[in-house]
Design a protein around this motif. Structure first.
Motif, PDB file in Angstrom:
ATOM      1  N   ASN A 462       0.814  -1.213   0.000  1.00  0.00           N
ATOM      2  CA  ASN A 462       0.000   0.000   0.000  1.00  0.00           C
ATOM      3  C   ASN A 462       0.848   1.265   0.000  1.00  0.00           C
ATOM      4  OD1 ASN A 462       0.928  -0.420   2.585  1.00  0.00           O
ATOM      5  ND2 ASN A 462      -0.976   0.169   3.601  1.00  0.00           N
ATOM      6  N   ALA A 463       2.026   1.189  -0.651  1.00  0.00           N
ATOM      7  CA  ALA A 463       2.882   2.364  -0.883  1.00  0.00           C
ATOM      8  C   ALA A 463       3.221   3.072   0.434  1.00  0.00           C
ATOM      9  CB  ALA A 463       2.220   3.296  -1.888  1.00  0.00           C
ATOM     10  N   ILE A 464       3.103   4.385   0.457  1.00  0.00           N
ATOM     11  CA  ILE A 464       3.527   5.167   1.620  1.00  0.00           C
ATOM     12  C   ILE A 464       2.708   4.841   2.862  1.00  0.00           C
ATOM     13  CG2 ILE A 464       2.015   7.143   1.212  1.00  0.00           C
ATOM     14  CD1 ILE A 464       5.756   7.253   2.234  1.00  0.00           C
ATOM     15  N   ASP A 465       1.492   4.319   2.692  1.00  0.00           N
ATOM     16  CA  ASP A 465       0.656   3.977   3.841  1.00  0.00           C
ATOM     17  C   ASP A 465       1.230   2.837   4.667  1.00  0.00           C
ATOM     18  OD1 ASP A 465      -1.104   5.964   3.219  1.00  0.00           O
ATOM     19  OD2 ASP A 465      -2.578   4.674   2.257  1.00  0.00           O
ATOM     20  N   ALA A 466       2.221   2.132   4.135  1.00  0.00           N
ATOM     21  CA  ALA A 466       2.862   1.070   4.920  1.00  0.00           C
ATOM     22  C   ALA A 466       3.502   1.630   6.181  1.00  0.00           C
ATOM     23  CB  ALA A 466       3.910   0.353   4.071  1.00  0.00           C
ATOM     24  N   ARG A 467       3.803   2.921   6.191  1.00  0.00           N
ATOM     25  CA  ARG A 467       4.457   3.527   7.357  1.00  0.00           C
ATOM     26  C   ARG A 467       3.590   3.490   8.606  1.00  0.00           C
ATOM     27  NH1 ARG A 467       7.152   9.179   5.465  1.00  0.00           N
ATOM     28  NH2 ARG A 467       4.930   9.772   5.555  1.00  0.00           N
ATOM     29  N   GLN A 468       2.295   3.219   8.464  1.00  0.00           N
ATOM     30  CA  GLN A 468       1.417   3.178   9.625  1.00  0.00           C
ATOM     31  C   GLN A 468       1.718   1.996  10.533  1.00  0.00           C
ATOM     32  OE1 GLN A 468      -2.114   2.158   6.957  1.00  0.00           O
ATOM     33  NE2 GLN A 468      -2.788   1.207   8.853  1.00  0.00           N
ATOM     34  N   PHE A 469       2.387   0.971  10.032  1.00  0.00           N
ATOM     35  CA  PHE A 469       2.674  -0.224  10.817  1.00  0.00           C
ATOM     36  C   PHE A 469       4.012  -0.078  11.545  1.00  0.00           C
ATOM     37  CE2 PHE A 469       0.190  -1.777   7.074  1.00  0.00           C
ATOM     38  CZ  PHE A 469      -0.991  -2.036   7.760  1.00  0.00           C
ATOM     39  N   ASP A 470       4.064  -0.455  12.810  1.00  0.00           N
ATOM     40  CA  ASP A 470       5.272  -0.276  13.627  1.00  0.00           C
ATOM     41  C   ASP A 470       6.480  -0.972  13.026  1.00  0.00           C
ATOM     42  OD1 ASP A 470       3.758   1.169  15.383  1.00  0.00           O
ATOM     43  OD2 ASP A 470       3.451  -0.464  16.804  1.00  0.00           O
ATOM     44  N   TRP A 471       6.279  -2.169  12.508  1.00  0.00           N
ATOM     45  CA  TRP A 471       7.409  -2.946  11.994  1.00  0.00           C
ATOM     46  C   TRP A 471       8.025  -2.334  10.737  1.00  0.00           C
ATOM     47  CZ3 TRP A 471       5.769  -3.919   7.217  1.00  0.00           C
ATOM     48  CH2 TRP A 471       4.405  -4.099   7.005  1.00  0.00           C
ATOM     49  N   ALA A 472       7.323  -1.345  10.126  1.00  0.00           N
ATOM     50  CA  ALA A 472       7.836  -0.719   8.907  1.00  0.00           C
ATOM     51  C   ALA A 472       8.756   0.461   9.199  1.00  0.00           C
ATOM     52  CB  ALA A 472       6.677  -0.259   8.035  1.00  0.00           C
ATOM     53  N   ALA A 473       9.067   0.697  10.483  1.00  0.00           N
ATOM     54  CA  ALA A 473       9.911   1.844  10.832  1.00  0.00           C
ATOM     55  C   ALA A 473      11.304   1.751  10.212  1.00  0.00           C
ATOM     56  CB  ALA A 473      10.021   1.956  12.350  1.00  0.00           C
ATOM     57  N   CYS A 474      11.752   0.548   9.877  1.00  0.00           N
ATOM     58  CA  CYS A 474      13.090   0.380   9.293  1.00  0.00           C
ATOM     59  C   CYS A 474      13.099   0.626   7.786  1.00  0.00           C
ATOM     60  CB  CYS A 474      13.632  -1.011   9.597  1.00  0.00           C
ATOM     61  SG  CYS A 474      12.669  -2.366   8.883  1.00  0.00           S
ATOM     62  N   LEU A 475      11.943   0.968   7.210  1.00  0.00           N
ATOM     63  CA  LEU A 475      11.856   1.226   5.774  1.00  0.00           C
ATOM     64  C   LEU A 475      11.820   2.740   5.548  1.00  0.00           C
ATOM     65  CD1 LEU A 475       9.110  -1.379   4.760  1.00  0.00           C
ATOM     66  CD2 LEU A 475      11.594  -1.691   4.788  1.00  0.00           C
ATOM     67  N   PRO A 476      12.850   3.323   4.949  1.00  0.00           N
ATOM     68  CA  PRO A 476      12.898   4.779   4.744  1.00  0.00           C
ATOM     69  C   PRO A 476      12.069   5.209   3.533  1.00  0.00           C
ATOM     70  CG  PRO A 476      14.907   3.801   3.901  1.00  0.00           C
ATOM     71  CD  PRO A 476      14.101   2.669   4.493  1.00  0.00           C
ATOM     72  N   LEU A 477      10.755   5.155   3.682  1.00  0.00           N
ATOM     73  CA  LEU A 477       9.862   5.499   2.589  1.00  0.00           C
ATOM     74  C   LEU A 477       9.618   7.011   2.553  1.00  0.00           C
ATOM     75  CD1 LEU A 477       7.222   2.661   3.079  1.00  0.00           C
ATOM     76  CD2 LEU A 477       8.988   2.771   1.327  1.00  0.00           C
TER      77      LEU A 477
END
Length: 660
Positions: A462-477
């Motif tokens: 879901n593109a930039i909306d992935a940032r809403q999940f805690d585990w995605a903090a390591c992804l510099p989107l």
């Protein structure tokens, strides 16, 4: 990576095909089909060992004419007809070839084998029209997957993570083709063979037998085919007990391993190209798939009227170029196979012209042509200013590079076709608030309190909306704003043009011109200045078309691309961050040589995000890569490319810098 080279073929007076490079035959004078059956099928106890298997993996050195593949395909089909192999079973065939033939040459070479006419015809239809250096994976017929790796086997064998049940060690005679029969190849064969796997080869050379024994095979000499006195056959005993396979795995933090259990149900979050492609690939592999989209399918970056697709224009091989070129090739084959009935409504392979606006660009384009990333020159070629005007349909400012392997696609239609040709269940207007892992199952909590559960696999796309999940903090989107202009007039443009702006041929009486590039710009207003920018780009390359478009009504379309910091997407399994911090803390001290454990991933969780301006093709390949990972298949790109798009790469870089 070394170049692949075009096969140099010579037909002898005896009617047998030979290689002019190695002065050796492609198959025995005494009968090619009989030789394949004796040396490689019977030499590996096939088709007997097919019986009862859900998946069987064969690896080969030297694809040549494809005769071994075609014979194996037929043997597999006959085993299915006899009821020895399930119709749902999968045969994977992975072959390395440095000197590939064209599809036409293969059909000519196998024309004399009348009993194989149907298989040869299908091989000619699906064989790559423009063989590309590296991995060329083809979803064949009858659940057969053919992966052709074009290039030197010494370079590429370590790039392909698989476990072979049988090896066909083919290729030209060791005393004529010494470069293929090396200790490195033998060692990697041991690493890439399943316990109990077998191997056979036409040669009985002593150094080959010793090399394979050192790699963990128990080898024996058996009667050779025809007039040949002896050949070699063997079995792999264990990849634990033999010494060569105890060596440290390269970059263990980039784990690729398949899921611990067979996946049956999958949830895909996101209904754009990346999500729909993942749903299609998983559904094709037998998974029950739900797709959740917070708005409507293809409502975000996939909602443009049409988008450009084309290869990566680069002189040198790089992971980025390999990813984009593999994605472009995958999309072209997919569109021809599944979308051709839509004629020019879904896509048009019209080609893309790149004008050389400066001497530097002209030099770069001509260097690209010399790089030989593809076997033939049908992919791209140079055009003079005069020829360009003829091919484009308008006078051009200069000559340039014509890329035939490109054109336009309508992303909204593509999303719907992906879903309609899969068995995925789509839920629109649903927003996922949380993803919850309980034991070995995943569930999704939706806005309003609804919970959907029982999933073995979750793909977040879901593109930039992935940032809403805690585990995605390591992804510099991050977000890049782009605005394109849709002109309310068609044109006489015959192909796409890409210079300061890209211009697509008329679609439904409209002309698409794009696009601006605005990092970290979240404003969704249509700007007159951005329209002026893209029209200025048009004027630089097609002044007469720009003049004709003056005063034409236009509509601005603003979209937001999700990108990473290194211009590559994030595709694959998500890392267990705390494990990484503990297991790889020494990386900051430069201890890259240490025997580190394999990276631990969050079981069942995959992402496909950050595809940026190449989302049309990159998102499609991302879905296919995830599907192959989930099922433990040969991957559609090499290991280095998989590592380059691995979601853990940013975390590892920070660990090396001592920042976490």
């Amino acid at each position: 990576m070394t170049d692949m080279e075009k096969a140099q073929l010579v037909w002898g007076d005896d009617g047998v095909l030979r290689s002019a490079v190695f002065d050796d035959v492609y198959f025995s004078i005494e009968g090619g089909m009989d030789e394949t059956d004796y040396v490689f099928l019977k030499g590996n106890d096939l088709p007997g060992r097919f019986a009862g298997r859900d998946r069987f993996v064969i690896a080969e050195t030297g694809f040549g004419t494809g005769l071994n593949f075609v014979m194996t395909w037929r043997a597999w089909q006959k085993a299915q007809e006899r009821g020895e192999v399930s119709r749902n079973a999968v045969l994977e065939y992975i072959s390395f070839e440095k000197y590939p033939m064209s599809g036409v040459e293969i059909q000519e070479a196998l024309d004399g084998f009348g009993d194989l006419s149907r298989e040869v015809e299908l091989l000619g239809l699906d064989y790559p029209t423009a063989p590309m250096r590296g991995v060329n994976k083809i979803d064949w017929h009858d659940r057969i997957m053919l992966t052709l790796v074009f290039g030197d086997v010494n370079d590429w064998i370590g790039e392909m993570p698989f476990k072979a049940d049988a090896w066909y060690l083919d290729g030209f005679s060791p005393n004529k083709n010494e470069g293929m029969w090396t200790e490195r190849v033998f060692e990697w064969m041991g690493r890439l063979t399943a316990n109990g796997g077998t191997i056979s080869t036409f040669t009985a050379a002593g150094f080959v037998r010793r090399g394979l024994m050192a790699a963990g095979f128990t080898m024996k000499k058996v009667k050779g085919f025809g007039k040949k006195r002896e050949m070699l056959a063997g079995e792999f005993s264990s990849n634990i007990e033999n010494g060569v396979n105890k060596s440290r795995e390269r970059n263990p933090w980039f784990s690729i391993g398949r899921a611990k259990k067979e996946a049956m149900r999958a949830l895909v979050v996101g209904g754009g190209i990346a999500g729909c492609a993942a749903a299609w690939s998983l559904s094709k592999r037998g998974l029950e798939v739900d797709v959740i989209e917070r708005d409507t399918v293809a409502s975000g970056g996939s909602s443009n009227l049409a988008g450009l697709y084309q290869p990566h224009l680069s002189v040198a091989w790089s992971e980025q170029a390999a990813w984009v070129n593999s994605a472009n090739d995958y999309v072209e084959r997919w569109l021809v196979k599944h979308g051709e009935k839509f004629n020019d409504k879904l896509f048009h392979r019209c080609g893309v012209f790149h004008p050389a606006l400066t001497e530097r660009e002209e030099k770069r384009f001509k260097s690209i042509l010399k790089a030989r990333h593809w076997l033939n020159d049908t992919v791209m070629h140079w055009m003079s200013k005069e020829k360009a005007a003829e091919m484009v349909g308008y006078d051009c400012a200069c000559g340039g590079l014509m890329v035939e392997m490109g054109g336009w696609v309508r992303p909204g239609m593509l999303c719907k076709l992906l879903l309609n040709t899969s068995k995925a269940h789509v839920l629109e207007g649903k927003n996922v608030l949380r993803l919850i892992k309980e034991k070995d199952k995943w569930s999704a909590e939706l806005a309003g309190g609804e919970v959907m559960g029982g999933y073995d696999v979750v793909v977040v796309a879901n593109a930039i909306d992935a940032r809403q999940f805690d585990w995605a903090a390591c992804l510099p989107l991050r977000v890049v704003r782009g605005q394109l202009s849709v002109m309310n007039a068609g044109s006489e443009l015959k192909c796409a043009v890409s210079g300061g702006s890209y211009i697509l041929p008329g679609i439904e009486g409209k002309t698409v011109v794009g696009a601006t590039f605005g990092p970290d710009d979240w404003e969704d207003d249509v700007r007159e200045d951005d329209h002026t920018k893209v029209m200025t780009g048009m004027r630089e390359v097609l002044p007469k078309l720009a003049e004709a478009m003056q005063g034409v009504e236009w509509e601005g379309k603003v979209g937001f691309r999700c990108v990473g910091e290194d211009r590559l997407p994030m595709v694959g399994r998500m890392p267990e961050v705390e494990f990484y911090k503990n297991a790889y803390d020494d990386l900051k001290d430069g201890k890259a040589w240490k025997n580190y454990p394999e990276g631990q991933m969050i079981e069942g969780l995959y992402v496909s995000v950050g595809h940026g301006s190449r989302g049309l093709v990159s998102g499609m390949l991302g879905g296919e890569l995830i599907g192959a990972m989930v099922k433990g298949e040969a991957l559609p790109v090499g290991r280095r490319v998989v590592e380059a798009v691995h979601p853990a790469r940013f975390l590892v870089r920070k660990l090396k810098r001592g920042e976490t």
